[in-house]
Scaffold this active site. Structure first.
Site, PDB file in Angstrom:
ATOM      1  N   ILE A 105       0.890  -1.177   0.000  1.00  0.00           N
ATOM      2  CA  ILE A 105       0.000   0.000   0.000  1.00  0.00           C
ATOM      3  C   ILE A 105       0.917   1.213   0.000  1.00  0.00           C
ATOM      4  O   ILE A 105       1.886   1.278   0.763  1.00  0.00           O
ATOM      5  CB  ILE A 105      -0.980   0.014   1.203  1.00  0.00           C
ATOM      6  CG1 ILE A 105      -1.858   1.286   1.168  1.00  0.00           C
ATOM      7  CG2 ILE A 105      -0.262  -0.111   2.533  1.00  0.00           C
ATOM      8  CD1 ILE A 105      -3.065   1.218   2.115  1.00  0.00           C
ATOM      9  N   ALA A 106       0.646   2.143  -0.896  1.00  0.00           N
ATOM     10  CA  ALA A 106       1.474   3.350  -0.968  1.00  0.00           C
ATOM     11  C   ALA A 106       0.645   4.509  -1.511  1.00  0.00           C
ATOM     12  O   ALA A 106      -0.162   4.328  -2.425  1.00  0.00           O
ATOM     13  CB  ALA A 106       2.683   3.116  -1.876  1.00  0.00           C
ATOM     14  N   GLU A 139       2.710  -7.629   6.928  1.00  0.00           N
ATOM     15  CA  GLU A 139       3.949  -7.305   7.639  1.00  0.00           C
ATOM     16  C   GLU A 139       4.228  -5.829   7.451  1.00  0.00           C
ATOM     17  O   GLU A 139       3.971  -5.275   6.376  1.00  0.00           O
ATOM     18  CB  GLU A 139       5.149  -8.083   7.069  1.00  0.00           C
ATOM     19  CG  GLU A 139       5.200  -9.539   7.460  1.00  0.00           C
ATOM     20  CD  GLU A 139       4.584 -10.423   6.407  1.00  0.00           C
ATOM     21  OE1 GLU A 139       4.392  -9.935   5.268  1.00  0.00           O
ATOM     22  OE2 GLU A 139       4.272 -11.590   6.697  1.00  0.00           O
ATOM     23  N   TYR A 151      -3.256   0.743  10.094  1.00  0.00           N
ATOM     24  CA  TYR A 151      -3.748  -0.628  10.236  1.00  0.00           C
ATOM     25  C   TYR A 151      -4.520  -0.804  11.550  1.00  0.00           C
ATOM     26  O   TYR A 151      -5.547  -1.480  11.574  1.00  0.00           O
ATOM     27  CB  TYR A 151      -2.579  -1.622  10.159  1.00  0.00           C
ATOM     28  CG  TYR A 151      -1.757  -1.501   8.893  1.00  0.00           C
ATOM     29  CD1 TYR A 151      -2.371  -1.224   7.671  1.00  0.00           C
ATOM     30  CD2 TYR A 151      -0.371  -1.654   8.908  1.00  0.00           C
ATOM     31  CE1 TYR A 151      -1.621  -1.103   6.507  1.00  0.00           C
ATOM     32  CE2 TYR A 151       0.382  -1.537   7.751  1.00  0.00           C
ATOM     33  CZ  TYR A 151      -0.245  -1.263   6.547  1.00  0.00           C
ATOM     34  OH  TYR A 151       0.495  -1.141   5.403  1.00  0.00           O
TER      35      TYR A 151
HETATM   36  C1  LIG Z   1       1.122   4.583   5.261  1.00  0.00           C
HETATM   37  C2  LIG Z   1       0.462   5.415   4.159  1.00  0.00           C
HETATM   38  C3  LIG Z   1      -0.061   4.466   3.082  1.00  0.00           C
HETATM   39  C4  LIG Z   1      -0.733   6.188   4.777  1.00  0.00           C
HETATM   40  O1  LIG Z   1      -1.441   6.826   3.740  1.00  0.00           O
HETATM   41  P1  LIG Z   1      -2.230   8.210   3.971  1.00  0.00           P
HETATM   42  O2  LIG Z   1      -3.059   8.463   2.776  1.00  0.00           O
HETATM   43  O3  LIG Z   1      -1.294   9.289   4.377  1.00  0.00           O
HETATM   44  O4  LIG Z   1      -3.149   7.809   5.216  1.00  0.00           O
HETATM   45  P2  LIG Z   1      -4.527   8.507   5.638  1.00  0.00           P
HETATM   46  O5  LIG Z   1      -4.490   9.972   5.382  1.00  0.00           O
HETATM   47  O6  LIG Z   1      -5.653   7.731   5.068  1.00  0.00           O
HETATM   48  O7  LIG Z   1      -4.473   8.291   7.213  1.00  0.00           O
HETATM   49  C5  LIG Z   1      -5.179   7.230   7.854  1.00  0.00           C
HETATM   50  C6  LIG Z   1      -4.595   6.982   9.230  1.00  0.00           C
HETATM   51  O8  LIG Z   1      -3.246   6.524   9.116  1.00  0.00           O
HETATM   52  C7  LIG Z   1      -2.464   7.017  10.208  1.00  0.00           C
HETATM   53  N1  LIG Z   1      -1.404   7.879   9.684  1.00  0.00           N
HETATM   54  C8  LIG Z   1      -1.205   8.211   8.377  1.00  0.00           C
HETATM   55  N2  LIG Z   1      -0.098   8.972   8.267  1.00  0.00           N
HETATM   56  C9  LIG Z   1       0.408   9.116   9.505  1.00  0.00           C
HETATM   57  C10 LIG Z   1       1.553   9.794  10.017  1.00  0.00           C
HETATM   58  N3  LIG Z   1       2.385  10.480   9.219  1.00  0.00           N
HETATM   59  N4  LIG Z   1       1.797   9.721  11.350  1.00  0.00           N
HETATM   60  C11 LIG Z   1       0.973   9.035  12.164  1.00  0.00           C
HETATM   61  N5  LIG Z   1      -0.143   8.370  11.731  1.00  0.00           N
HETATM   62  C12 LIG Z   1      -0.415   8.424  10.413  1.00  0.00           C
HETATM   63  C13 LIG Z   1      -3.424   7.792  11.099  1.00  0.00           C
HETATM   64  O9  LIG Z   1      -3.964   6.875  12.037  1.00  0.00           O
HETATM   65  C14 LIG Z   1      -4.494   8.226  10.102  1.00  0.00           C
HETATM   66  O10 LIG Z   1      -5.736   8.446  10.724  1.00  0.00           O
HETATM   67  P3  LIG Z   1      -6.099   9.962  11.217  1.00  0.00           P
HETATM   68  O11 LIG Z   1      -6.170  10.780   9.957  1.00  0.00           O
HETATM   69  O12 LIG Z   1      -7.427   9.777  11.871  1.00  0.00           O
HETATM   70  O13 LIG Z   1      -4.991  10.385  12.126  1.00  0.00           O
HETATM   71  C15 LIG Z   1       1.434   6.469   3.548  1.00  0.00           C
HETATM   72  O14 LIG Z   1       2.064   7.164   4.607  1.00  0.00           O
HETATM   73  C16 LIG Z   1       2.521   5.878   2.663  1.00  0.00           C
HETATM   74  O15 LIG Z   1       2.316   5.679   1.456  1.00  0.00           O
HETATM   75  N6  LIG Z   1       3.698   5.577   3.228  1.00  0.00           N
HETATM   76  C17 LIG Z   1       4.823   5.023   2.440  1.00  0.00           C
HETATM   77  C18 LIG Z   1       4.578   3.602   2.042  1.00  0.00           C
HETATM   78  C19 LIG Z   1       4.372   2.695   3.245  1.00  0.00           C
HETATM   79  O16 LIG Z   1       5.006   2.853   4.276  1.00  0.00           O
HETATM   80  N7  LIG Z   1       3.461   1.710   3.078  1.00  0.00           N
HETATM   81  C20 LIG Z   1       3.167   0.754   4.108  1.00  0.00           C
HETATM   82  C21 LIG Z   1       3.989  -0.479   3.903  1.00  0.00           C
HETATM   83  S1  LIG Z   1       3.639  -1.709   5.146  1.00  0.00           S
END
Ligand SMILES: CC(C)(COP(=O)(O)OP(=O)(O)OC[C@H]1O[C@@H](n2cnc3c(N)ncnc32)[C@H](O)[C@@H]1OP(=O)(O)O)[C@@H](O)C(=O)NCCC(=O)NCCS
Length: 219
Positions: A105-106, A139, A151
């Protein structure tokens, strides 16, 4: 700006690779994605597309039956806009026996913290039901707090570790699992998250098209 779930198509791969390059220390090859897209009986990939206007708005103007409105409350809006819109993120799930294993997921850095990650999770959960998975697992790097928070929001719990799982830096993986996704508790959690997210994104469920595209033939 509107965000919509769609199935990943092979012509999304250049954008998918660009997002992966900004998200992970190492990336999947095109061949790996094509293999995944070639087996929709156990492997599903979704994208969130970004659109300046409501895709399929001609459909949305049509009267929506009460039954359709009821069904829309339970599923993520899945549309196939034509022409396709750019993607803000992508995610995949792989069915292994009864387990829906989230493989990736990204979200593009420009679109993070806007609910796209949650929309992708909802899209994957719909696909998990379609595949008749019983629980979800994944994981995640022990240092990846952003992903772990996402998650946990969806009911995943830390259940163990895989030592030195990541070959780039020898980092441990946390293994996370949900309880049964067919339980009333899990469904209710997802229903509430979906409702809150749709309100936040002002996304209107318009068209349901849960069936994945025709499988891609591996080269
Ligand atoms: C992890 C990832 C997919 C989250 O995507 P996102 O679109 O920013 O997430 P959302 O805006 O939908 O946030 C949903 C929840 O995720 C958590 N979250 C997302 N970003 C966060 C951050 N920077 N710090 C803490 N919590 C975070 C929070 O619980 C958030 O809920 P909230 O808005 O009520 O606080 C994104 O940061 C990413 O692409 N990271 C790089 C790739 C990666 O690490 N993938 C996972 C591999 S296991």
């Amino acid at each position: 700006m509107y965000f919509f779930i769609d199935h990943m198509h092979v012509d999304d791969l250049p954008e998918v690779h660009r997002i992966d390059a900004q998200s992970f220390p190492y990336q999947w090859s095109t061949a790996t994605y094509i293999n995944e897209l070639s087996a929709p009986q156990h492997s599903r990939y979704v994208v969130v597309r970004v659109s300046p206007h409501l895709p399929g708005s001609s459909v949305s103007n049509a009267p929506v039956s009460r039954l359709q409105r009821f069904l829309n409350r339970w599923r993520t809006p899945v549309v196939a806009p034509t022409p396709r819109f750019p993607i803000a993120g992508h995610a995949g799930i792989w069915l292994s026996l009864d387990d829906g294993h989230i493989t990736t997921i990204a979200v593009h850095p420009d679109y993070r913290r806007q609910g796209v990650g949650e929309l992708l999770m909802l899209g994957l959960i719909d696909q998990a039901y379609d595949l008749n998975a019983q629980q979800l697992t994944l994981e995640v790097r022990v240092s990846n707090i952003a992903a772990q928070n996402l998650y946990v929001k969806f009911g995943f719990r830390h259940q163990g570790e895989r030592k030195r799982y990541y070959t780039d830096n020898g980092e441990d993986a946390s293994i996370m699992w949900t309880d049964g996704i067919h339980s009333a508790d899990f469904r209710e959690r997802v229903r509430q998250l979906r409702q809150q997210l749709y309100r936040r994104l002002q996304t209107t469920p318009v068209v349901l098209a849960a069936t994945p595209p025709a499988p891609v033939t591996p080269q």
